[in-house]
Design a protein around this motif. Structure first.
Motif, PDB file in Angstrom:
ATOM      1  N   ILE A 174       0.871  -1.308   0.100  1.00 55.30           N
ATOM      2  CA  ILE A 174      -0.123  -0.132  -0.106  1.00 55.30           C
ATOM      3  C   ILE A 174       0.880   1.191   0.147  1.00 55.30           C
ATOM      4  O   ILE A 174       1.779   1.177   0.893  1.00 55.30           O
ATOM      5  CB  ILE A 174      -0.955   0.032   1.312  1.00 55.30           C
ATOM      6  CG1 ILE A 174      -1.886  -1.101   1.147  1.00 55.30           C
ATOM      7  CG2 ILE A 174      -1.537   1.523   1.434  1.00 55.30           C
ATOM      8  CD1 ILE A 174      -2.843  -1.178   2.287  1.00 55.30           C
ATOM      9  N   VAL A 175       0.712   1.850  -0.865  1.00 58.54           N
ATOM     10  CA  VAL A 175       1.420   3.291  -1.246  1.00 58.54           C
ATOM     11  C   VAL A 175       0.472   4.456  -1.234  1.00 58.54           C
ATOM     12  O   VAL A 175      -0.130   4.752  -2.117  1.00 58.54           O
ATOM     13  CB  VAL A 175       2.385   3.286  -2.209  1.00 58.54           C
ATOM     14  CG1 VAL A 175       3.387   4.409  -2.294  1.00 58.54           C
ATOM     15  CG2 VAL A 175       3.435   1.965  -2.046  1.00 58.54           C
ATOM     16  N   ILE A 176       0.808   5.488  -0.301  1.00 60.70           N
ATOM     17  CA  ILE A 176      -0.125   6.561  -0.352  1.00 60.70           C
ATOM     18  C   ILE A 176       0.605   8.032  -0.172  1.00 60.70           C
ATOM     19  O   ILE A 176       1.417   8.188   0.501  1.00 60.70           O
ATOM     20  CB  ILE A 176      -1.189   6.606   0.935  1.00 60.70           C
ATOM     21  CG1 ILE A 176      -1.991   5.302   1.175  1.00 60.70           C
ATOM     22  CG2 ILE A 176      -2.147   7.795   0.934  1.00 60.70           C
ATOM     23  CD1 ILE A 176      -2.799   5.293   2.351  1.00 60.70           C
ATOM     24  N   PHE A 183      -1.512  10.922   9.827  1.00 57.05           N
ATOM     25  CA  PHE A 183      -0.644  10.858   8.839  1.00 57.05           C
ATOM     26  C   PHE A 183      -1.097  11.258   7.271  1.00 57.05           C
ATOM     27  O   PHE A 183      -2.436  10.820   7.349  1.00 57.05           O
ATOM     28  CB  PHE A 183       0.312   9.502   8.781  1.00 57.05           C
ATOM     29  CG  PHE A 183      -0.573   8.297   8.512  1.00 57.05           C
ATOM     30  CD1 PHE A 183      -0.971   8.253   7.045  1.00 57.05           C
ATOM     31  CD2 PHE A 183      -0.933   7.344   9.274  1.00 57.05           C
ATOM     32  CE1 PHE A 183      -1.910   6.898   6.425  1.00 57.05           C
ATOM     33  CE2 PHE A 183      -1.751   6.092   8.995  1.00 57.05           C
ATOM     34  CZ  PHE A 183      -1.781   6.055   7.436  1.00 57.05           C
ATOM     35  N   GLU A 184      -0.450  11.644   6.729  1.00 57.76           N
ATOM     36  CA  GLU A 184      -0.814  12.083   5.355  1.00 57.76           C
ATOM     37  C   GLU A 184      -0.298  11.443   4.284  1.00 57.76           C
ATOM     38  O   GLU A 184      -0.773  10.753   3.370  1.00 57.76           O
ATOM     39  CB  GLU A 184      -0.395  13.552   4.979  1.00 57.76           C
ATOM     40  CG  GLU A 184      -0.797  14.336   3.844  1.00 57.76           C
ATOM     41  CD  GLU A 184      -2.474  14.314   3.564  1.00 57.76           C
ATOM     42  OE1 GLU A 184      -3.209  14.630   2.637  1.00 57.76           O
ATOM     43  OE2 GLU A 184      -3.234  14.394   4.782  1.00 57.76           O
ATOM     44  N   SER A 185       1.038  10.881   4.503  1.00 56.87           N
ATOM     45  CA  SER A 185       1.756   9.838   3.569  1.00 56.87           C
ATOM     46  C   SER A 185       2.040   8.615   4.180  1.00 56.87           C
ATOM     47  O   SER A 185       2.416   8.600   5.385  1.00 56.87           O
ATOM     48  CB  SER A 185       3.088  10.616   2.806  1.00 56.87           C
ATOM     49  OG  SER A 185       3.763  11.017   4.002  1.00 56.87           O
ATOM     50  N   ARG A 239       2.805  15.539   3.325  1.00 58.33           N
ATOM     51  CA  ARG A 239       2.541  14.645   2.202  1.00 58.33           C
ATOM     52  C   ARG A 239       4.169  14.537   1.511  1.00 58.33           C
ATOM     53  O   ARG A 239       4.986  15.051   1.746  1.00 58.33           O
ATOM     54  CB  ARG A 239       1.935  15.762   0.925  1.00 58.33           C
ATOM     55  CG  ARG A 239       1.881  15.123  -0.367  1.00 58.33           C
ATOM     56  CD  ARG A 239       1.056  16.186  -1.400  1.00 58.33           C
ATOM     57  NE  ARG A 239       1.013  15.471  -2.769  1.00 58.33           N
ATOM     58  CZ  ARG A 239       0.104  15.888  -3.531  1.00 58.33           C
ATOM     59  NH1 ARG A 239      -1.063  16.514  -3.253  1.00 58.33           N
ATOM     60  NH2 ARG A 239       0.082  15.024  -4.750  1.00 58.33           N
ATOM     61  N   ALA A 240       4.279  13.441   0.581  1.00 59.62           N
ATOM     62  CA  ALA A 240       5.452  12.895   0.161  1.00 59.62           C
ATOM     63  C   ALA A 240       5.251  12.113  -1.256  1.00 59.62           C
ATOM     64  O   ALA A 240       4.102  11.537  -1.322  1.00 59.62           O
ATOM     65  CB  ALA A 240       6.076  11.951   1.184  1.00 59.62           C
ATOM     66  N   SER A 241       6.201  12.144  -1.923  1.00 58.84           N
ATOM     67  CA  SER A 241       6.188  11.493  -3.226  1.00 58.84           C
ATOM     68  C   SER A 241       6.536  10.076  -3.064  1.00 58.84           C
ATOM     69  O   SER A 241       7.958   9.746  -3.140  1.00 58.84           O
ATOM     70  CB  SER A 241       7.061  12.292  -4.197  1.00 58.84           C
ATOM     71  OG  SER A 241       6.504  13.567  -4.653  1.00 58.84           O
TER      72      SER A 241
END
Length: 392
Positions: free
Chosen positions: A80-82, A102-104, A128-130
């Motif tokens: 899972i990647v967000i 958390f956001e990312s 947020r993170a890429s």
């Protein structure tokens, strides 16, 4: 820590690369929290953690697995990647991001040897993170696979260590049994010898004497075998050959007695001696006699009957030397390397009396005296050479 999960935590803690993996993932992604977690249907347990966010989780700390996304990763066996929870249709209303703020987030499966699910390599951050870039996902998957590979190596090593420990325990029990057996055999052998002595004194029948002499020789051989077994067990169990050290002022006489006895046993063989008169040495004279006896018996058995066996003993420049030399085929390096191992015999050697412990015991006597024993074989001669410091 939930009961029964300590081994899994220790497995991850034993992998030296894990802290570097967590630091690298954090640096690469910008996430403030990265960890390896052990995950089952009932539990989520921290195994290793890098926590820059102050969550306070330490190795061994649990979370309610129902409050995590790792349960979904376990069920789907897929990452899972967000990048941004608020923009994720699947997770913006999920209770886990709301609970932990958390956001990312990412979570990648980690497997045990054989494909069994172990847990996850996961991370999160309130910013947020890429994370969904293919190269980033591929790198995190690679790190998870590296942890899986290390788990397999640790598992293989643990199995090998357990097998080695079992073998050591078996060997120790075997050698303890040999030592006890050797000790207990001495009592009946002593009784037989006493009986033979009584019969030799009381029976003057000439026909009985050869029988009694054969019995006496058999008792002697059996006693020697028992002594060899006990010495072997002591050497292998780490105690070494027992010594009674004192200054022997006439070691030459001790050696001459051994040589005389063997001359009587092998009257057809020629023994040539060069032994220093009034030889003095701090040693266990009985053990030194045993060493010479074993070396001479070896030479008599394996050496050429057409040539003499030579014995030399002397002290010079602070060292004592004892050498026994016989003629015969040159020994190969492979055979020389095996000679002092217990029970070893050359593949072509015919069965003989004894257990094959004579040279092993020689090496143990040498070691207990702080000396060295080696074999020199060249051309048609083979020499066994013992040296030790002369502290007389």
């Amino acid at each position: 820590m939930p009961q029964g999960y300590g081994d899994s935590v220790r497995e991850i803690q034993s992998i030296k690369a894990v802290p570097r993996i967590l630091e690298t993932v954090s640096s690469m992604t910008g996430l403030g929290f990265v960890c390896v977690a052990y995950v089952t249907e009932e539990a989520w347990v921290t195994c290793a953690v890098l926590d820059k966010l102050g969550f306070g989780l330490k190795p061994g700390d649990p979370l309610d697995v129902r409050t995590t996304l790792c349960r979904e990763v376990r069920a789907a066996k897929a990452p899972i990647v967000i990048d941004c929870v608020n923009e994720s249709v699947a997770f913006r209303d999920h209770h886990t991001p709301k609970m932990y703020g958390f956001e990312s987030y990412f979570s990648v499966p980690v497997y045990r040897p054989g494909g069994e699910y172990f847990g996850t390599l996961c991370g999160l951050d309130p910013k947020r993170a890429s994370l969904s870039d293919p190269a980033t996902v591929s790198t995190m998957t690679l790190f998870a696979e590296l942890i899986s590979a290390q788990l397999e190596s640790a598992h293989t090593l643990a199995e090998a260590e357990a097998a080695l420990q079992r073998e050591r325990e078996t060997a120790e029990l075997r050698e303890q049994f040999i030592a006890v057996l050797g000790h207990d055999l001495r009592t009946p052998l002593g009784a037989i010898q006493t009986g033979v002595d009584v019969l030799k004194r009381k029976h003057s029948d000439p026909g009985a004497q050869p029988v009694l002499e054969r019995m006496e020789r058999s008792v002697g051989r059996m006693s020697a075998l028992v002594d060899d077994v006990v010495d072997f067990a002591r050497g292998r169990m780490g105690g070494g050959i027992a010594l009674a050290l004192y200054r022997e002022d006439r070691l030459d006489l001790v050696f001459e007695q051994v040589i005389g006895e063997l001359r009587g046993m092998y009257p057809e063989r020629r023994l040539v001696t060069t032994i220093q008169p009034n030889l003095r040495l701090r040693c266990d004279a009985g053990r030194m006699a045993q060493m010479l006896s074993n070396l001479l018996k070896n030479a008599l058995v394996h050496g050429s009957a057409d040539h003499p066996i030579r014995v030399a003993a002397h002290s010079v420049d602070g060292r004592f030397y004892l050498m026994v030399t016989n003629h015969g085929p040159e020994l190969t390096d492979r055979v020389s390397a095996q000679l002092f191992k217990p029970f070893w015999r050359a593949a072509t050697e015919q069965p003989r009396d004894g257990l094959g412990l004579g040279l092993f015991i020689v090496s143990e006597i040498a070691r207990s005296h702080g000396g060295e024993i080696d074999v020199l074989s060249a051309g048609s001669t083979t020499s066994f050479r013992f040296t030790m410091p002369d502290t007389a």
